[in-house]
Design a protein around this motif. Structure first.
Motif, short mmCIF file in Angstrom:
data_model
loop_
_atom_site.label_atom_id
_atom_site.label_comp_id
_atom_site.label_asym_id
_atom_site.label_seq_id
_atom_site.Cartn_x
_atom_site.Cartn_y
_atom_site.Cartn_z
N THR A 57 31.53 39.15 43.93
CA THR A 57 30.92 40.27 44.63
C THR A 57 31.86 40.69 45.75
N VAL A 58 32.28 41.94 45.71
CA VAL A 58 33.25 42.46 46.68
C VAL A 58 32.50 43.36 47.66
N LEU A 59 32.40 42.90 48.89
CA LEU A 59 31.86 43.67 50.02
C LEU A 59 30.35 43.88 49.95
N PHE A 60 29.83 44.35 48.85
CA PHE A 60 28.39 44.62 48.77
C PHE A 60 27.88 44.24 47.39
N THR A 61 26.56 44.08 47.29
CA THR A 61 25.97 43.56 46.06
C THR A 61 26.13 44.51 44.88
N GLY A 62 26.28 45.81 45.17
CA GLY A 62 26.46 46.77 44.08
C GLY A 62 27.79 46.62 43.37
N TRP A 63 28.74 45.95 44.02
CA TRP A 63 30.05 45.75 43.40
C TRP A 63 30.16 44.29 42.97
N THR A 64 29.51 43.99 41.88
CA THR A 64 29.53 42.64 41.31
C THR A 64 30.07 42.72 39.90
N THR A 65 31.10 41.93 39.64
CA THR A 65 31.72 41.94 38.31
C THR A 65 30.96 40.97 37.40
N SER A 66 30.11 41.54 36.58
CA SER A 66 29.31 40.71 35.68
C SER A 66 30.02 40.45 34.36
N TYR B 107 35.84 42.73 35.98
CA TYR B 107 36.70 41.90 36.84
C TYR B 107 38.15 42.36 36.77
N VAL B 108 38.62 42.68 35.57
CA VAL B 108 40.01 43.14 35.41
C VAL B 108 40.21 44.49 36.11
N PHE B 109 39.28 45.40 35.96
CA PHE B 109 39.40 46.70 36.62
C PHE B 109 39.37 46.55 38.15
#
Length: 209
Positions: A17-26, A31-33
């Motif tokens: 999760t980067v910075l906020f919960t909406g940006w979570t690589t599921s 994750y690659v992008f």
């Protein structure tokens, strides 16, 4: 006790999760992008540093301050001359007078400097004087909204990107850590020669962009 969700050790998980919960690589694709985006962002941050340096260099070579205009030539017909002298009236030919005036000017200048030094040494300097408080500050030019505004905007954007990269690295994900460092490396290899002598806001910080 507060529940701390921030990791304290590096991990190789693809779900971050980067910075906020909406940006979570599921997924692995997300994750690659995310890694590609952070890599390009690190290079872009170095590009902004090079751009700022090139703008500063261009402004210093082409100052916008108006140049001093040459005075109009004096009409020699209107210059009066003494009847028995080939020199005009405004030229003083008495050497003693010139020497006395020069000595008076030098004495007054020396007294003024001595008085200023004594006031600064004795602590009686005017607190509202920038020359007294900041004697070594010299501006590179007059204040200009296009130049100073552009300079401030670039520095603000670089600070924003730098903090963004720093917080991304604080996820303690190995992939994020590697791509950010690699982005800084590639950005410096490509653009470092365009920003020589301009350390910028990020130098010395943990994101190094």
């Amino acid at each position: 006790m507060m529940d701390m969700d921030m990791p304290a050790v590096f991990s190789t998980s693809t779900q971050i999760t980067v910075l906020f919960t909406g940006w979570t690589t599921s997924t692995t694709t997300q994750y690659v992008f995310t890694l590609i985006f952070l890599f390009l962002l690190a290079i872009f941050n170095r590009f902004l540093g090079a751009l700022k340096f090139q703008l500063e260099k261009s402004w210093s070579q082409h100052p916008s301050t108006p140049q001093a205009l040459l005075l109009a030539p004096v009409n020699r017909r209107n210059i009066r001359k003494a009847k028995l002298s080939p020199l005009p009236d405004y030229i003083r030919v008495h050497g003693n007078d010139l020497e006395e005036e020069s000595l008076a000017v030098l004495n007054n200048d020396n007294e003024t400097r001595s008085t200023s030094r004594n006031l600064k040494r004795d602590g009686f300097c005017n607190r509202t004087s920038l020359e007294c408080l900041l004697p070594s500050w010299k501006a590179s030019g007059t204040w200009s909204l296009p130049k100073d505004g552009t300079r401030a905007l670039l520095e603000c954007v670089r600070a924003l990107i730098g903090y963004f990269l720093m917080l991304s690295v604080m996820t303690f994900n190995v992939g994020v850590f590697v791509v950010v460092l690699f982005g800084v490396l590639v950005g410096e290899l490509l653009l470092g020669r365009f920003s020589q002598g301009s350390p910028g806001w990020q130098e010395g910080t943990c994101h190094g962009g």
